[in-house]
Design an enzyme around this catalytic site. Structure first.
Site, PDB file in Angstrom:
ATOM      1  N   LYS A   1      15.686  18.325  -2.985  1.00 53.50           N
ATOM      2  CA  LYS A   1      15.795  18.695  -4.402  1.00 53.50           C
ATOM      3  C   LYS A   1      16.846  19.784  -4.617  1.00 53.50           C
ATOM      4  CE  LYS A   1      11.483  17.013  -6.272  1.00 53.50           C
ATOM      5  NZ  LYS A   1      10.099  17.303  -6.616  1.00 53.50           N
TER       6      LYS A   1
ATOM      7  N   ASN B   1       7.692   5.727   0.657  1.00 52.48           N
ATOM      8  CA  ASN B   1       6.448   5.375  -0.040  1.00 52.48           C
ATOM      9  C   ASN B   1       5.969   6.564  -0.881  1.00 52.48           C
ATOM     10  OD1 ASN B   1       5.580   6.740   2.373  1.00 52.48           O
ATOM     11  ND2 ASN B   1       3.516   5.920   2.076  1.00 52.48           N
ATOM     12  N   PHE B   2       6.917   7.107  -1.651  1.00 56.61           N
ATOM     13  CA  PHE B   2       6.563   8.149  -2.619  1.00 56.61           C
ATOM     14  C   PHE B   2       5.794   7.534  -3.774  1.00 56.61           C
ATOM     15  CE2 PHE B   2      10.779  10.057  -1.215  1.00 56.61           C
ATOM     16  CZ  PHE B   2      10.185  11.005  -0.400  1.00 56.61           C
TER      17      PHE B   2
ATOM     18  N   LYS C   1      -0.735   6.063  -8.686  1.00 54.44           N
ATOM     19  CA  LYS C   1      -0.639   6.458  -7.284  1.00 54.44           C
ATOM     20  C   LYS C   1      -1.818   5.811  -6.563  1.00 54.44           C
ATOM     21  CE  LYS C   1       1.732  10.814  -7.733  1.00 54.44           C
ATOM     22  NZ  LYS C   1       1.701  12.257  -7.472  1.00 54.44           N
TER      23      LYS C   1
ATOM     24  N   GLU D   1      -5.464   4.102   0.371  1.00 55.49           N
ATOM     25  CA  GLU D   1      -6.091   2.960   1.061  1.00 55.49           C
ATOM     26  C   GLU D   1      -7.218   2.263   0.286  1.00 55.49           C
ATOM     27  OE1 GLU D   1      -5.691   1.530   4.402  1.00 55.49           O
ATOM     28  OE2 GLU D   1      -7.041   0.150   3.401  1.00 55.49           O
TER      29      GLU D   1
ATOM     30  N   ASP E   1      -3.122   0.355   3.814  1.00 61.86           N
ATOM     31  CA  ASP E   1      -2.054   1.197   4.367  1.00 61.86           C
ATOM     32  C   ASP E   1      -1.250   0.495   5.454  1.00 61.86           C
ATOM     33  OD1 ASP E   1      -2.481   3.352   2.727  1.00 61.86           O
ATOM     34  OD2 ASP E   1      -3.811   4.381   4.108  1.00 61.86           O
TER      35      ASP E   1
ATOM     36  N   GLY F   1     -15.028 -22.749   8.651  1.00 63.84           N
ATOM     37  CA  GLY F   1     -16.026 -23.810   8.677  1.00 63.84           C
ATOM     38  C   GLY F   1     -17.136 -23.588   9.696  1.00 63.84           C
TER      39      GLY F   1
END
Ligand code: CAO
Length: 416
Positions: A75, A96-97, A137, A140, A169, A249
């Site tokens: 940033k 994965n933000f 957001k 899991e 996840d 089955g």
């Protein structure tokens, strides 16, 4: 031994489990995975559920092996500059933000594509782009509920239940790894990168495919013969929770063995495979059932399947789960003991195959992890320890052409 993914450079902007599971897999097979983490903090799992004070938690070490760690505050203007340079010289960026975080950082797909047209940007999100929940957001269990696993797991008289297996996840991470390899293969011919996106909901649903099969069967005929509700119970208009029933089955159930009263895992899973009926009868000493019309076909057995399981449990009473499986395997009956994590950790076959491995870590000593579940005839992946926070920052910056003085300044200004 050279590894197939050697030469592939991956910016690993992942955290927690879904993304790290994907990039760890690619690192095992030779990719140079550079985990980019916030200075001073890093992936939240480094400090979650710690068992040794001040040392990276197992949650982190077991999902980030074979990677390098670069601390970088993306940033700050200088952090963005370093990331820009890194993007220009990498093949894949995995993230994965939460929704929109990469865009807010200033690295939209359009911008990344301009910087490096060959770049593959791979993302995990809770829901797919354009989905009415795309802003959510997701962790899991949220994904297991949204993807159909929870409504179909557990027992009929209990609430929706989540599985211990990381369907949301790690499963999503595995889907993403396949997507990345596919995009790399496409780039070999087109020279162009692309955006690869996998949602946790979709990945769970993909594994719940047979439950969608069952919904359609239920819609058509009103019952599902392999579920414990059939034929004595009733069905509503949605797929019910099937307890421990087999999903195909073959009827199956978890059956008690010797010691179940005190050992919560003294059980085996027993499958009544249709064509194994005669061997099953021989194994449990019920030869008279072999040609008995009341038992000899799957259809005839259906309404007394739980009585049959009860008879098998009688036979299991004086056998441990291991003794029972040793008898049943001789009759070619699909079955297995219900194994605990302790038993798996000490299983000599899993140690020999490299599925359970011991890894040396600089700060924690030796720990166990799950190695590559994929086995190759020409490669044995070597599982190395996860990196300490920022362990490779200087060497990575140096290799990117930054001088010692610049690196020192970055540290002082907490850019890295
Ligand atoms: N330097 C500076 N900032 C950084 C940074 C770095 N190196 N790395 C991350 N950040 C910032 C991001 O830019 C973002 O900031 P903004 O929100 O201000 O834009 C923030 O850190 C991370 O946000 P987040 O939403 O990813 O983190 P969270 O802890 O609030 O949420 C999670 C975590 C997992 C719920 C969310 O990331 C998510 O939904 N991810 C997608 C689904 C997923 O993968 N879930 C599985 C997690 S495993 O159970």
């Amino acid at each position: 031994m050279s590894k197939p993914l050697e030469g592939i450079k991956i910016i690993d902007f992942t955290h927690v489990q879904a993304g790290p599971a994907c990039t760890q897999l690619l690192a095992w097979y030779g990719a140079d995975v550079i985990k980019v983490e916030r200075p001073g903090a890093g992936d939240v799992t480094r400090s979650q559920l710690r068992d040794i004070p001040g040392v990276d938690a197992l949650y982190f070490t077991m999902l980030n092996s074979n990677k390098r760690s670069l601390t970088l505050d993306t940033k700050t203007p200088e952090g963005k500059e370093i990331l820009t340079k890194l993007i220009k010289e990498s093949d894949v960026l995995v993230e994965n933000f939460g929704p929109g975080a990469l865009d807010r950082m200033g690295f939209t797909w359009e911008h990344i594509k301009e910087l490096n047209p060959g770049m593959i940007v791979a993302s995990v999100k809770g829901f797919s782009d354009g989905h009415h929940y795309e802003d959510l957001k997701v962790y899991e269990n949220v994904a297991q509920c949204a993807g159909g696993a929870a409504s179909t797991t557990g027992f009929d008289d209990g609430p929706p239940t989540v599985s211990a297996a990381a369907l949301g996840d790690s499963n999503t991470g595995m889907h993403l790894a396949i997507g990345i390899l596919t995009a790399l293969r496409a780039r070999d011919t087109t020279g162009k990168g692309q955006k690869v996106a996998v949602s946790m909901q979709d990945s769970v649903l993909n594994l719940c495919r047979v439950k969608l099969r069952d919904q359609q069967r239920l819609d058509r005929v009103g019952y599902l013969e392999e579920y414990p509700q059939y034929p004595h119970g009733s069905f509503s208009d949605v797929v019910p929770r099937g307890g421990n029933a087999g999903g195909g089955g073959q009827p199956g159930w978890v059956l008690k063995c010797k010691g179940w009263e005190t050992d919560p895992n003294a059980y085996i899973y027993f499958t009544i495979q249709g064509h194994a009926w005669a061997p099953i009868c021989r194994a449990i000493g019920k030869e008279e059932w072999i040609d008995d019309p009341a038992y000899m076909t799957a259809q005839a057995r259906q309404d007394k399947i739980f009585d049959i399981f009860g008879t098998i449990e009688e036979w299991l009473k004086d056998k441990t789960k291991f003794e029972a499986v040793d008898v049943l395997r001789k009759f070619d009956i699909p079955c297995a003991p219900v194994l605990t994590m302790k038993e798996l950790a000490n299983d000599p076959s899993l140690r020999a195959s490299g599925t359970i491995v011991e890894v040396d870590h600089k700060e924690r000593g030796t720990y166990l992890t799950v190695g590559s579940p994929i086995k190759f005839s020409d490669m044995k992946p070597e599982i190395k320890a996860s990196p300490l926070l920022g362990e490779h920052t200087d060497e990575i910056l140096e290799s990117m052409g930054y001088s010692q003085q610049q690196i020192k300044d970055f540290h002082e200004r907490r850019v890295v």
